[in-house]
Scaffold this motif. Structure first.
Motif, PDB file in Angstrom:
ATOM      1  N   GLY A 376      28.962  -1.761  -8.615  1.00 26.06           N
ATOM      2  CA  GLY A 376      27.728  -0.997  -8.636  1.00 26.06           C
ATOM      3  C   GLY A 376      26.485  -1.788  -8.284  1.00 26.06           C
ATOM      4  N   ASP A 377      25.459  -1.045  -7.850  1.00 23.92           N
ATOM      5  CA  ASP A 377      24.225  -1.603  -7.303  1.00 23.92           C
ATOM      6  C   ASP A 377      24.594  -2.591  -6.199  1.00 23.92           C
ATOM      7  OD1 ASP A 377      22.909   0.043  -9.009  1.00 23.92           O
ATOM      8  OD2 ASP A 377      21.840  -1.526 -10.083  1.00 23.92           O
ATOM      9  N   ILE A 378      24.947  -2.003  -5.076  1.00 25.68           N
ATOM     10  CA  ILE A 378      25.585  -2.740  -3.980  1.00 25.68           C
ATOM     11  C   ILE A 378      24.543  -3.456  -3.126  1.00 25.68           C
ATOM     12  CG2 ILE A 378      27.174  -2.541  -2.043  1.00 25.68           C
ATOM     13  CD1 ILE A 378      28.449  -1.799  -4.735  1.00 25.68           C
ATOM     14  N   SER A 379      23.750  -2.702  -2.359  1.00 31.73           N
ATOM     15  CA  SER A 379      22.785  -3.316  -1.438  1.00 31.73           C
ATOM     16  C   SER A 379      21.347  -3.232  -1.922  1.00 31.73           C
ATOM     17  CB  SER A 379      22.869  -2.627  -0.067  1.00 31.73           C
ATOM     18  OG  SER A 379      22.291  -1.319  -0.129  1.00 31.73           O
ATOM     19  N   ASN A 410      23.725   3.250 -10.064  1.00 27.28           N
ATOM     20  CA  ASN A 410      22.577   4.158 -10.045  1.00 27.28           C
ATOM     21  C   ASN A 410      21.755   4.021  -8.776  1.00 27.28           C
ATOM     22  OD1 ASN A 410      22.058   1.570 -11.524  1.00 27.28           O
ATOM     23  ND2 ASN A 410      19.928   2.242 -11.475  1.00 27.28           N
ATOM     24  N   HIS A 411      21.682   2.825  -8.195  1.00 28.51           N
ATOM     25  CA  HIS A 411      20.867   2.644  -6.995  1.00 28.51           C
ATOM     26  C   HIS A 411      21.568   3.112  -5.728  1.00 28.51           C
ATOM     27  CE1 HIS A 411      17.298   0.904  -8.653  1.00 28.51           C
ATOM     28  NE2 HIS A 411      18.013   0.096  -9.396  1.00 28.51           N
ATOM     29  N   GLU A 412      22.811   3.546  -5.843  1.00 33.50           N
ATOM     30  CA  GLU A 412      23.489   4.214  -4.728  1.00 33.50           C
ATOM     31  C   GLU A 412      23.447   5.731  -4.874  1.00 33.50           C
ATOM     32  OE1 GLU A 412      23.994   0.492  -4.851  1.00 33.50           O
ATOM     33  OE2 GLU A 412      25.478   1.343  -6.226  1.00 33.50           O
ATOM     34  N   ARG A 413      23.470   6.237  -6.113  1.00 33.67           N
ATOM     35  CA  ARG A 413      23.768   7.656  -6.294  1.00 33.67           C
ATOM     36  C   ARG A 413      22.643   8.504  -6.890  1.00 33.67           C
ATOM     37  NH1 ARG A 413      23.923  12.080  -6.299  1.00 33.67           N
ATOM     38  NH2 ARG A 413      25.636  13.571  -6.390  1.00 33.67           N
ATOM     39  N   ASP A 414      21.894   7.994  -7.863  1.00 32.18           N
ATOM     40  CA  ASP A 414      21.049   8.872  -8.669  1.00 32.18           C
ATOM     41  C   ASP A 414      19.865   9.433  -7.886  1.00 32.18           C
ATOM     42  OD1 ASP A 414      22.796   8.059 -10.554  1.00 32.18           O
ATOM     43  OD2 ASP A 414      21.335   7.124 -11.887  1.00 32.18           O
ATOM     44  N   TYR A 415      19.657  10.732  -8.062  1.00 34.37           N
ATOM     45  CA  TYR A 415      18.460  11.379  -7.517  1.00 34.37           C
ATOM     46  C   TYR A 415      18.317  12.746  -8.169  1.00 34.37           C
ATOM     47  CZ  TYR A 415      14.555  11.857  -4.381  1.00 34.37           C
ATOM     48  OH  TYR A 415      13.281  11.957  -3.892  1.00 34.37           O
ATOM     49  N   THR A 424      17.175  10.367 -12.470  1.00 28.73           N
ATOM     50  CA  THR A 424      16.166   9.420 -12.010  1.00 28.73           C
ATOM     51  C   THR A 424      16.308   9.244 -10.498  1.00 28.73           C
ATOM     52  OG1 THR A 424      17.695   7.634 -12.541  1.00 28.73           O
ATOM     53  CG2 THR A 424      16.035   8.188 -14.193  1.00 28.73           C
ATOM     54  N   PRO A 425      15.243   8.821  -9.805  1.00 28.73           N
ATOM     55  CA  PRO A 425      15.285   8.737  -8.342  1.00 28.73           C
ATOM     56  C   PRO A 425      15.727   7.375  -7.814  1.00 28.73           C
ATOM     57  CG  PRO A 425      13.042   8.444  -9.107  1.00 28.73           C
ATOM     58  CD  PRO A 425      13.874   8.667 -10.340  1.00 28.73           C
ATOM     59  N   ASP A 426      16.633   6.705  -8.520  1.00 27.17           N
ATOM     60  CA  ASP A 426      16.939   5.309  -8.228  1.00 27.17           C
ATOM     61  C   ASP A 426      17.558   5.064  -6.864  1.00 27.17           C
ATOM     62  OD1 ASP A 426      15.987   4.875 -10.728  1.00 27.17           O
ATOM     63  OD2 ASP A 426      17.849   4.151 -11.597  1.00 27.17           O
ATOM     64  N   SER A 427      18.223   6.053  -6.275  1.00 29.20           N
ATOM     65  CA  SER A 427      18.839   5.834  -4.958  1.00 29.20           C
ATOM     66  C   SER A 427      17.850   6.003  -3.817  1.00 29.20           C
ATOM     67  CB  SER A 427      20.020   6.797  -4.752  1.00 29.20           C
ATOM     68  OG  SER A 427      19.559   8.110  -4.431  1.00 29.20           O
ATOM     69  N   GLY A 428      16.613   6.406  -4.120  1.00 30.81           N
ATOM     70  CA  GLY A 428      15.643   6.607  -3.052  1.00 30.81           C
ATOM     71  C   GLY A 428      16.000   7.737  -2.101  1.00 30.81           C
ATOM     72  N   GLY A 432      24.304   8.636  -2.655  1.00 32.58           N
ATOM     73  CA  GLY A 432      25.676   8.183  -2.488  1.00 32.58           C
ATOM     74  C   GLY A 432      26.237   8.316  -1.097  1.00 32.58           C
ATOM     75  N   ILE A 433      25.494   8.929  -0.173  1.00 32.90           N
ATOM     76  CA  ILE A 433      26.049   9.194   1.162  1.00 32.90           C
ATOM     77  C   ILE A 433      26.232   7.917   1.969  1.00 32.90           C
ATOM     78  CG2 ILE A 433      25.594  10.357   3.361  1.00 32.90           C
ATOM     79  CD1 ILE A 433      24.255  12.599   1.659  1.00 32.90           C
ATOM     80  N   PRO A 434      25.235   7.048   2.108  1.00 28.30           N
ATOM     81  CA  PRO A 434      25.498   5.785   2.816  1.00 28.30           C
ATOM     82  C   PRO A 434      26.585   4.961   2.137  1.00 28.30           C
ATOM     83  CG  PRO A 434      23.150   6.188   2.679  1.00 28.30           C
ATOM     84  CD  PRO A 434      23.802   7.198   1.793  1.00 28.30           C
ATOM     85  N   TYR A 435      26.543   4.882   0.811  1.00 28.40           N
ATOM     86  CA  TYR A 435      27.550   4.089   0.089  1.00 28.40           C
ATOM     87  C   TYR A 435      28.959   4.558   0.413  1.00 28.40           C
ATOM     88  CZ  TYR A 435      30.731   2.919  -3.687  1.00 28.40           C
ATOM     89  OH  TYR A 435      31.829   2.519  -4.389  1.00 28.40           O
ATOM     90  N   GLU A 436      29.210   5.849   0.300  1.00 26.59           N
ATOM     91  CA  GLU A 436      30.567   6.342   0.526  1.00 26.59           C
ATOM     92  C   GLU A 436      30.972   6.234   1.989  1.00 26.59           C
ATOM     93  OE1 GLU A 436      32.417   9.316  -2.317  1.00 26.59           O
ATOM     94  OE2 GLU A 436      30.496  10.254  -1.880  1.00 26.59           O
ATOM     95  N   THR A 437      30.002   6.210   2.898  1.00 23.84           N
ATOM     96  CA  THR A 437      30.318   6.052   4.319  1.00 23.84           C
ATOM     97  C   THR A 437      30.650   4.601   4.649  1.00 23.84           C
ATOM     98  OG1 THR A 437      28.758   7.851   4.803  1.00 23.84           O
ATOM     99  CG2 THR A 437      29.511   6.534   6.662  1.00 23.84           C
TER     100      THR A 437
END
Length: 639
Positions: A376-379, A410-415, A424-428, A432-437
């Motif tokens: 988690g919290d990849i890039s 949370n920084h990949e998915r939450d919004y 929370t808006p942590d993924s900006g 999760g779409i870029p992460y899963e791609t």
């Protein structure tokens, strides 16, 4: 580097956070929120990280009002950039060097670099409240000219007017270096006066192109099952036509499946998200292919690409051991992100990430790693999409050589209103779409990012703490079924991994969600989970054998003084927080919980060595390569 004047007081930061809270409070329902975090955005800021960007005042940005006929900005390479290089940007003809002079790297070239200071609120969505130029298009990088130590003192002078053989008028100049990788779209460098707060354009270069924007790059591996006979390779290219991975001594090939995502796929709300707005960057095309017919625990060479767009270099990788075999070596960590290899300011810099990747790369090169688990919290791209390219480039020395398995954070998915547990808006706006791609894992469904995999003597159950884990939810039922199905005669060790922890001695109730603990922790005890790995909190912490905040068992010291947990008489899981792989570290307080046995606030990773008799685990300091903590889990009989 000295930042330009800007809003810096705690009160100003608080006001900005409150603005974000108001925007999201009025634009969304709280139905997706865990009760532990309702009305807690302010506290949550402490656990989503702070980078070096800041807010600008709203103004219209144009060329600076004065004209300087001598001013010029140039770049050391004006075309056909390679896939990675350091370029020198030189500014000359400056009349009065200022600490507020700066250069931005912009891509695509000729993007709108007007001032959009309300974008400060867009940064604040992701928890980022520090110094960064808020242009209408996100600058990939920015540097103050004062990074050249001779700039402000005008040691690099040029004579512009002479009279009677003597110089009567001089100007100043300076040079700074930018690290550039192939992001497919043309770039340009723009010279600004006025600092980040009141910028105006002084000069700009012509656009600079990459020699091959379709080049296949950033290949990374992942396991598709527990056999060790198939491996997935995923890479990025500017070309949408299928390509190939060529592998093995006999030159087998597999053709890639091609996907991408668009700006329209990103999430947003009444307040535009960075991903939907000024943080967008075209991702190109993501290719993925599965290499089959491999042997577990073996070395294979491969390359990827095509004759039309070029091939990657030939790379050697190691397949993981098959589930049920005896021995495996793995590395695990969370919260890595990326950091610049130059003196640039960027959104969300994770200062420890470079040393951690270098240390792990050395371990891979020495043959000490079968698999990597990044939980988690990849890039930390969080809606600034070009940062995925920089992250993928950074991990290539590791992820192109061994299986790189991930969990969503949370920084990949939450919004807001996106279906995540935490609104929370942590993924900006990434949702999760870029992460899963970029990181296709062996999951049961799209946006169902949980899975299990067996390697040697270990069964790994990997969950999403960002998706519904409440009693009888889809994920909860999957966790129940997966762990109940483990054959402990085949894989005697059960490791449970996800992003948000169940235990942390860090202050702040958002470090741990008590509702998550209440729902899922009993499953760990019931299924005799041996080791639990979480991130989210940016340090390293190890517990006793713990359940419901009580030590059910204490490790003993072996002959070498190493803490040893004997699971022959199982009492409860051991938890390790391993969110120390890059993001700025969270310091511990002086009040330690009784279940907390080891606490280290240093950058590093967890190194594991599992056989059917025991698991040896070490926290490795990435800077010194020293072992900061070590422990063993043993079992003298198989349950």
């Amino acid at each position: 580097m000295e930042a330009s004047p800007s809003i810096s007081s705690p009160v100003s930061k608080l006001m900005l956070i409150l603005c974000v809270c108001l925007f999201f409070g009025f634009s969304s329902s709280l139905s997706f929120l865990s009760p532990a975090i309702v009305n807690s955005t302010l506290e949550h800021r402490n656990h989503t990280a702070i980078s070096n960007f800041r807010v600008l005042n709203r103004k219209y940005l144009s060329d600076c009002p004065f004209r300087n006929p001598f001013l010029n900005i140039s770049v050391s390479k004006s075309s056909d950039l390679s896939d990675e290089e350091f370029v020198t940007v030189t500014v000359t003809g400056v009349l009065h060097p200022s600490r507020h002079d700066w250069v931005a790297m912009i891509s695509p070239a000729h993007s709108d670099v007007s001032s959009c200071p309300f974008n400060g609120i867009l940064y604040a969505q992701t928890g980022d409240l520090s110094n960064l130029p808020l242009l209408c298009h996100y600058p990939v990088k920015a540097q103050f000219m004062s990074n050249d130590p001779d700039y402000l003192s005008c040691k690099k002078k040029e004579c512009k007017k002479r009279r009677n053989g003597k110089c009567k008028f001089t100007t100043c100049g300076g040079s700074i270096i930018f690290h550039v990788i192939n992001i497919r779209t043309d770039i340009e460098f723009v010279f600004f006066a006025g600092g980040f707060a009141t910028p105006c354009i002084l000069s700009r270069t012509q656009s600079v192109n990459f020699a091959n924007p379709k080049k296949p790059l950033y290949g990374h591996l992942s396991s598709v099952d527990s056999t060790g006979t198939s491996m997935r390779l995923t890479w990025v290219s500017g070309d949408k036509e299928p390509q190939q991975v060529e592998y093995g001594d006999d030159g087998k090939t597999q053709t890639s499946e091609v996907s991408t995502f668009t700006q329209e796929n990103m999430c947003s709300s009444a307040l535009p998200s960075p991903a939907k707005d000024f943080g967008w960057h075209d991702p190109g095309y993501i290719h993925t292919a599965v290499m089959t017919g491999l042997q577990p625990s073996s070395t294979v060479s491969y390359r990827y690409g095509s004759e039309a767009v070029d091939w990657s270099d030939k790379i050697q990788f190691r397949t993981p051991p098959a589930g049920g075999s005896d021995e495996m070596k793995f590395l695990a960590y969370g919260d890595m992100g990326k950091a610049p290899r130059d003196a640039s300011t960027e959104h969300y810099i994770q200062p420890g990430s470079l040393s951690v990747v270098k240390a792990m790369s050395d371990e891979v090169n020495n043959g000490n790693v079968d698999s990597v688990f990044h939980i988690g919290d990849i890039s930390y791209a969080t809606g600034f999409l070009v940062e995925w390219d920089f992250f993928l480039h950074q991990i290539t020395p590791v992820a192109s050589r061994v299986s790189y398995m991930t969990a969503i954070g949370n920084h990949e998915r939450d919004y807001v209103n996106s279906g995540s547990v935490y609104s929370t808006p942590d993924s900006g706006g990434e949702c999760g779409i870029p992460y899963e791609t970029y990181f296709p894992m062996p999951t049961p469904s799209k946006d169902g990012p949980w899975y299990s995999i067996e390697q040697a003597s270990v069964h790994f159950t990997v969950i999403s703490t960002e998706h519904d884990w409440w009693l009888n939810s889809e994920q909860y039922k999957w966790i129940q079924k997966d762990m109940a199905s483990v054959d402990r005669s085949k894989t005697p060790w059960l490791i449970f991994a996800g992003h948000r922890p169940m235990y942390s001695s860090l202050d702040g109730f958002l470090s741990v969600d008590k509702f998550f603990v209440k729902s899922v922790e009993p499953l760990l005890l019931k299924n005799k989970v041996d080791l639990v790995l979480f991130g989210h909190v940016h340090n390293y912490e190890r517990t006793c054998s713990v359940f419901r905040n009580k030590c059910m068992g204490i490790p003993t010291k072996d002959d070498n003084g190493i803490d040893t947990y004997d699971h022959s008489n199982y009492t409860a899981p051991v938890h390790a927080i391993i969110g120390m792989a890059g993001f700025s570290l969270d310091k511990f307080n002086k009040n330690n919980a009784t279940w907390s046995l080891s606490r280290v606030a240093k950058f590093g990773y967890l190194r594991g060595h599992a056989t059917k008799q025991e698991i040896q685990l070490e926290f490795v300091n990435a800077d010194t390569r020293k072992v900061e903590d070590s422990f063993r889990i043993i079992r003298r009989k198989i349950d």
